[in-house]
Write a protein that holds these residues in place. Structure first.
Motif, PDB file in Angstrom:
ATOM      1  N   UNK A  70       0.837  -1.208   0.000  1.00 20.75           N
ATOM      2  CA  UNK A  70       0.000   0.000   0.000  1.00 20.75           C
ATOM      3  C   UNK A  70       0.870   1.256   0.000  1.00 20.75           C
ATOM      4  N   UNK A  71       1.916   1.268   0.823  1.00 23.61           N
ATOM      5  CA  UNK A  71       2.804   2.434   0.893  1.00 23.61           C
ATOM      6  C   UNK A  71       3.558   2.647  -0.422  1.00 23.61           C
ATOM      7  N   UNK A  72       4.001   1.555  -1.040  1.00 15.84           N
ATOM      8  CA  UNK A  72       4.698   1.666  -2.327  1.00 15.84           C
ATOM      9  C   UNK A  72       3.766   2.234  -3.390  1.00 15.84           C
ATOM     10  N   UNK A  73       2.525   1.772  -3.392  1.00 14.89           N
ATOM     11  CA  UNK A  73       1.539   2.293  -4.340  1.00 14.89           C
ATOM     12  C   UNK A  73       1.297   3.779  -4.097  1.00 14.89           C
ATOM     13  N   UNK A  74       1.100   4.168  -2.850  1.00 16.56           N
ATOM     14  CA  UNK A  74       0.857   5.574  -2.522  1.00 16.56           C
ATOM     15  C   UNK A  74       2.049   6.443  -2.912  1.00 16.56           C
ATOM     16  N   UNK A  75       3.253   5.920  -2.727  1.00 10.81           N
ATOM     17  CA  UNK A  75       4.456   6.653  -3.113  1.00 10.81           C
ATOM     18  C   UNK A  75       4.472   6.896  -4.621  1.00 10.81           C
ATOM     19  N   UNK A  76       4.140   5.854  -5.383  1.00 11.68           N
ATOM     20  CA  UNK A  76       4.119   6.000  -6.842  1.00 11.68           C
ATOM     21  C   UNK A  76       3.044   6.976  -7.297  1.00 11.68           C
ATOM     22  N   UNK A  77       1.907   6.973  -6.649  1.00 10.78           N
ATOM     23  CA  UNK A  77       0.850   7.924  -6.978  1.00 10.78           C
ATOM     24  C   UNK A  77       1.342   9.345  -6.707  1.00 10.78           C
ATOM     25  N   UNK A  78       2.021   9.548  -5.593  1.00  9.31           N
ATOM     26  CA  UNK A  78       2.538  10.878  -5.266  1.00  9.31           C
ATOM     27  C   UNK A  78       3.577  11.330  -6.295  1.00  9.31           C
ATOM     28  N   UNK A  79       4.406  10.420  -6.763  1.00 10.75           N
ATOM     29  CA  UNK A  79       5.404  10.768  -7.781  1.00 10.75           C
ATOM     30  C   UNK A  79       4.720  11.238  -9.054  1.00 10.75           C
ATOM     31  N   UNK A  80       3.693  10.531  -9.460  1.00 10.28           N
ATOM     32  CA  UNK A  80       2.978  10.902 -10.680  1.00 10.28           C
ATOM     33  C   UNK A  80       2.299  12.256 -10.503  1.00 10.28           C
ATOM     34  N   UNK A  81       1.683  12.479  -9.350  1.00 10.18           N
ATOM     35  CA  UNK A  81       0.997  13.741  -9.108  1.00 10.18           C
ATOM     36  C   UNK A  81       1.971  14.916  -9.074  1.00 10.18           C
ATOM     37  N   UNK A  82       3.181  14.655  -8.598  1.00  9.03           N
ATOM     38  CA  UNK A  82       4.178  15.720  -8.530  1.00  9.03           C
ATOM     39  C   UNK A  82       4.903  15.931  -9.858  1.00  9.03           C
ATOM     40  N   UNK A  83       4.625  15.071 -10.842  1.00 12.93           N
ATOM     41  CA  UNK A  83       5.267  15.207 -12.147  1.00 12.93           C
ATOM     42  C   UNK A  83       6.709  14.759 -12.135  1.00 12.93           C
ATOM     43  N   UNK A  84       7.069  13.934 -11.167  1.00  7.35           N
ATOM     44  CA  UNK A  84       8.473  13.477 -11.063  1.00  7.35           C
ATOM     45  C   UNK A  84       8.640  12.093 -11.666  1.00  7.35           C
ATOM     46  N   UNK A  85       7.636  11.596 -12.356  1.00  5.83           N
ATOM     47  CA  UNK A  85       7.725  10.262 -12.965  1.00  5.83           C
ATOM     48  C   UNK A  85       8.888  10.234 -13.955  1.00  5.83           C
ATOM     49  N   UNK A  86       9.724   9.229 -13.831  1.00  5.65           N
ATOM     50  CA  UNK A  86      10.822   9.023 -14.776  1.00  5.65           C
ATOM     51  C   UNK A  86      12.070   9.809 -14.468  1.00  5.65           C
ATOM     52  N   UNK A  87      12.104  10.543 -13.407  1.00  5.46           N
ATOM     53  CA  UNK A  87      13.316  11.294 -13.057  1.00  5.46           C
ATOM     54  C   UNK A  87      14.222  10.484 -12.187  1.00  5.46           C
TER      55      UNK A  87
END
Length: 87
Positions: A70-87
């Motif tokens: 659950x925490x890993x999923x929430x972390x990934x959602x936060x990354x996407x929302x912050x626009x940091x995906x792929x950095x």
């Protein structure tokens, strides 16, 4: 929050339990049971907490893996929302 019993509520106990602060949650539930000893719901929750603290309890690893997932999923959602995906 050591001795400030004003915040000893079911909600605060649940928050502590959800965050993994099981000893804090247990202390609050025990306090609440002292005030209302006939509350079976509090007894049941407390029983579940004390059983989950026993490392020999079956399912303990399962709950930890579930929490980690659950925490890993929430972390990934936060990354996407912050626009940091792929950095």
């Amino acid at each position: 929050m050591a001795d400030d019993k004003m915040f000893y509520t079911e909600t605060m106990a649940k928050i502590h339990a959800d965050q993994g602060n099981l000893k804090e949650a247990e202390a609050i539930y025990r306090y609440l049971l002292e005030k209302e000893p006939d509350r079976q719901d509090l007894k049941d929750v407390l029983s579940g907490l004390t059983n989950s603290q026993d490392p020999n309890t079956p399912g303990d690893l399962s709950s930890l893996v579930g929490r980690w997932t659950r925490l890993a999923f929430e972390y990934n959602v936060m990354k996407v929302q912050d626009g940091r995906e792929g950095r």
